[in-house]
Design an enzyme around this catalytic site. Structure first.
Site, mmCIF file in Angstrom:
data_model
loop_
_atom_site.group_PDB
_atom_site.id
_atom_site.type_symbol
_atom_site.label_atom_id
_atom_site.label_comp_id
_atom_site.label_asym_id
_atom_site.label_seq_id
_atom_site.Cartn_x
_atom_site.Cartn_y
_atom_site.Cartn_z
ATOM 1 N N HIS A 282 -10.303 1.608 0.659
ATOM 2 C CA HIS A 282 -9.649 0.187 1.025
ATOM 3 C C HIS A 282 -10.779 0.409 1.909
ATOM 4 O O HIS A 282 -10.946 -0.621 3.421
ATOM 5 C CB HIS A 282 -8.629 0.112 1.752
ATOM 6 C CG HIS A 282 -7.765 -1.108 1.907
ATOM 7 N ND1 HIS A 282 -8.334 -1.215 3.644
ATOM 8 C CD2 HIS A 282 -6.565 -1.742 1.931
ATOM 9 C CE1 HIS A 282 -7.711 -2.707 3.548
ATOM 10 N NE2 HIS A 282 -6.820 -2.726 2.668
ATOM 11 N N HIS B 22 0.886 -1.316 -0.310
ATOM 12 C CA HIS B 22 -0.136 0.560 0.324
ATOM 13 C C HIS B 22 0.778 1.250 -0.177
ATOM 14 O O HIS B 22 0.812 2.422 0.825
ATOM 15 C CB HIS B 22 -0.942 -0.104 1.652
ATOM 16 C CG HIS B 22 -1.921 -1.219 1.307
ATOM 17 N ND1 HIS B 22 -2.516 -1.794 0.122
ATOM 18 C CD2 HIS B 22 -2.763 -1.649 2.252
ATOM 19 C CE1 HIS B 22 -3.254 -2.508 -0.048
ATOM 20 N NE2 HIS B 22 -3.894 -2.886 2.071
ATOM 21 N N GLU C 90 -12.048 -4.330 -3.264
ATOM 22 C CA GLU C 90 -10.761 -3.489 -3.798
ATOM 23 C C GLU C 90 -10.203 -3.123 -5.718
ATOM 24 O O GLU C 90 -9.588 -3.843 -5.793
ATOM 25 C CB GLU C 90 -9.500 -3.321 -2.936
ATOM 26 C CG GLU C 90 -9.863 -3.290 -1.417
ATOM 27 C CD GLU C 90 -8.135 -4.266 -0.945
ATOM 28 O OE1 GLU C 90 -6.982 -3.433 -0.718
ATOM 29 O OE2 GLU C 90 -8.704 -5.340 -0.006
HETATM 30 C C1 BGC Z 1 -4.135 -6.729 1.796
HETATM 31 C C2 BGC Z 1 -4.152 -7.418 2.857
HETATM 32 C C3 BGC Z 1 -3.864 -6.414 4.156
HETATM 33 C C4 BGC Z 1 -4.380 -5.087 4.506
HETATM 34 C C5 BGC Z 1 -4.294 -3.926 4.928
HETATM 35 C C6 BGC Z 1 -5.055 -5.358 2.037
HETATM 36 O O1 BGC Z 1 -5.826 -4.918 1.380
HETATM 37 O O2 BGC Z 1 -4.854 -7.683 0.985
HETATM 38 O O3 BGC Z 1 -3.541 -9.201 2.826
HETATM 39 O O4 BGC Z 1 -3.374 -6.770 5.016
HETATM 40 O O5 BGC Z 1 -4.882 -4.881 2.924
HETATM 41 O O6 BGC Z 1 -5.447 -3.872 5.304
#
Ligand code: BGC
Length: 335
Positions: free
Chosen positions: A164, A89, A302
């Site tokens: 998210h 991210h 997402e």
């Molecule tokens: C991911 C997860 C991660 C999470 C963190 C998601 O988008 O797929 O693996 O732990 O984000 O908030």
């Protein structure tokens, strides 16, 4: 911390300037009872101290890049690894933790809209190129919450933006989302490798696996199976390959809560959608309604390019070059 609310006559979306974080989406059920359908917290103090990905805009590269490494035209780049051996991210100071500039936007398409802007400097989190990002949050007459992303860069870079939010259509903090029915227009998914901590590079058919959501199925049914891909992460944390993705905006999935009767359709022009059932929630945090946030408190949908795309030639292109425009539309429509 400034917060902003978008509303039409039925639904109301509130977000804050940090990370464009959506902190509530209030939606009526079939009987007209209003609930907040995104996982989060009751107070601003908790929001600011809590999980910074909840409802947030993630980037510059949402999801994982193996060992934070990629190459563009033979030039090697090394991003920070903030998720064990991977980059997740956008790194330690991803777009979710930035203060975005927010301005009201007038548009015929929307009952109400805001534009969120951010400049990510050349070298930000070790990504090449200065990236100008614009995200529009708009709400339509017919209960669509629309997210429109655009970005331009000064040097070739990688990009994958997403939102998210974890959805619980029965009302966040009221009950688990495990009985929600999920349907996805995805005949394939990208299995993960335990060793890499993300996609193996494979694209595999969902047929005959718990990942077959081509017809509506309870999320719990998939999560309770003894499949190695499910066991690896105690649920679903997988990218699904949208069927017939051609750059136009189409319906890619539907999430429905049989109990409240609420239904959410997801539309996008992106080639993938990460479904995450929140396996890492262990009840140690208190969320909305004073309830512990447990696995399956909500389901994230997402829309995105695939994880680790920059390292797989057969995955969709994630490189943005100067003079090009990154565009991404994601619509959550409440029915
Ligand atoms: C991911 C997860 C991660 C999470 C963190 C998601 O988008 O797929 O693996 O732990 O984000 O908030």
């Amino acid at each position: 911390m400034r917060s902003y609310t978008l509303k039409n006559k039925n639904i109301e979306v509130t977000f804050i300037e940090r990370g464009g974080q959506i902190i509530s989406i209030k939606v009526p059920d079939v009987k007209g009872n209003i609930d907040d359908v995104v996982v989060g917290y009751d107070s601003m103090d908790e929001i600011l101290a809590g999980d910074g990905y909840f409802g947030a805009l993630c980037g510059r590269y949402a999801n994982r890049i193996v060992e934070g490494k990629f190459e563009i035209d033979g030039e090697k780049f090394q991003l920070d690894c903030n998720n064990e051996t991977n980059h997740l991210h956008g790194g330690n100071d991803g777009f979710n933790s930035r203060i975005w500039a927010v301005a009201p936007l007038t548009s015929d398409k929307f009952v109400q809209a805001y534009q969120l802007s951010l400049t990510s400097e050349d070298g930000d989190q070790k990504y090449p190129g200065k990236l100008d990002v614009s995200v529009i949050y708009g709400i339509t007459e017919d209960n669509q919450f629309v997210i429109e992303y655009e970005a331009e860069t000064t040097k070739s870079t990688v990009i994958n933006l997403t939102s998210h939010a974890y959805f619980n259509l029965g009302g966040a903090g009221k009950a688990s989302a495990e009985n929600h029915k999920l349907q996805l227009n995805a005949s394939n998914y990208t299995p993960i490798s335990a060793e890499l901590g993300t996609v193996s590079g494979e694209i595999a058919p969902v047929a005959g696996t718990p990942f077959d959501f081509t017809s509506p199925k309870e999320v719990k049914v998939a999560c309770d199976t003894d499949h190695e891909q499910i066991n690896m992460i105690n649920g679903i944390d997988h990218n699904f390959v949208i069927d017939g993705s051609d750059g136009s905006v189409k319906l890619v999935g539907v999430l429905a809560d049989p109990k409240s009767g609420r239904k959410m359709e997801v539309y996008t022009d992106q080639p993938g959608i990460q479904i995450y059932t929140g396996a890492h929630f262990d009840g140690s945090e208190t969320g909305k309604n004073g309830a512990p946030i447990e696995a399956c408190a909500g389901i994230a949908m997402e829309t995105q390019i695939f994880p680790d795309s920059p390292n797989h030639d057969h995955y969709p292109n994630a490189i943005l070059k100067p003079g090009e425009k990154y565009k991404h539309v994601c619509i959550y429509k409440f029915c």
